[in-house]
Scaffold this motif. Sequence first.
Motif, PDB file in Angstrom:
ATOM      1  N   ALA A   2      41.695  49.738 -36.636  1.00  0.00           N
ATOM      2  CA  ALA A   2      40.790  50.840 -36.253  1.00  0.00           C
ATOM      3  C   ALA A   2      42.140  51.076 -34.198  1.00  0.00           C
ATOM      4  O   ALA A   2      42.772  49.843 -33.781  1.00  0.00           O
ATOM      5  N   LEU A   3      42.173  51.743 -33.707  1.00  0.00           N
ATOM      6  CA  LEU A   3      42.330  52.272 -32.097  1.00  0.00           C
ATOM      7  C   LEU A   3      41.485  51.751 -31.385  1.00  0.00           C
ATOM      8  O   LEU A   3      40.365  51.813 -31.274  1.00  0.00           O
ATOM      9  N   PRO A   4      41.754  51.011 -30.524  1.00  0.00           N
ATOM     10  CA  PRO A   4      41.217  50.783 -29.024  1.00  0.00           C
ATOM     11  C   PRO A   4      40.804  51.549 -29.057  1.00  0.00           C
ATOM     12  O   PRO A   4      40.860  53.082 -29.258  1.00  0.00           O
ATOM     13  N   LEU A   5      39.070  51.276 -27.900  1.00  0.00           N
ATOM     14  CA  LEU A   5      38.453  51.887 -27.759  1.00  0.00           C
ATOM     15  C   LEU A   5      38.750  53.105 -26.377  1.00  0.00           C
ATOM     16  O   LEU A   5      38.717  53.887 -26.380  1.00  0.00           O
ATOM     17  N   ARG A   6      40.026  51.992 -25.825  1.00  0.00           N
ATOM     18  CA  ARG A   6      39.971  52.481 -24.199  1.00  0.00           C
ATOM     19  C   ARG A   6      41.211  53.497 -24.797  1.00  0.00           C
ATOM     20  O   ARG A   6      40.879  54.951 -24.794  1.00  0.00           O
ATOM     21  N   ARG A   7      42.113  53.463 -25.709  1.00  0.00           N
ATOM     22  CA  ARG A   7      42.895  54.727 -26.237  1.00  0.00           C
ATOM     23  C   ARG A   7      41.953  55.535 -27.678  1.00  0.00           C
ATOM     24  O   ARG A   7      42.566  57.101 -27.058  1.00  0.00           O
TER      25      ARG A   7
END
Length: 70
Positions: A2-7
């Motif tokens: 999963a992509l980090p929330l910031r990204r």
Amino acid sequence: TALPLRRLAFLAAAIAFLYGVSDEIHQAFVPERTASPVDALTNLIGAALCAGGVLLAHPRLRLLRALLSR
């Protein structure tokens, strides 16, 4: 993975901005409508504020979920 929330928030804001730009280009070809770079900038500001709000609220939402699951 999963992509980090910031990204993800940045990606969502970028997509919203690009969609807004494409809409402004489209409006340039519609009679009685005008394209405005100010509108595109306003869309970017709104998307950035929303993404920032999600990033600020995320830790609080996690805490709220933990408290409610007790």
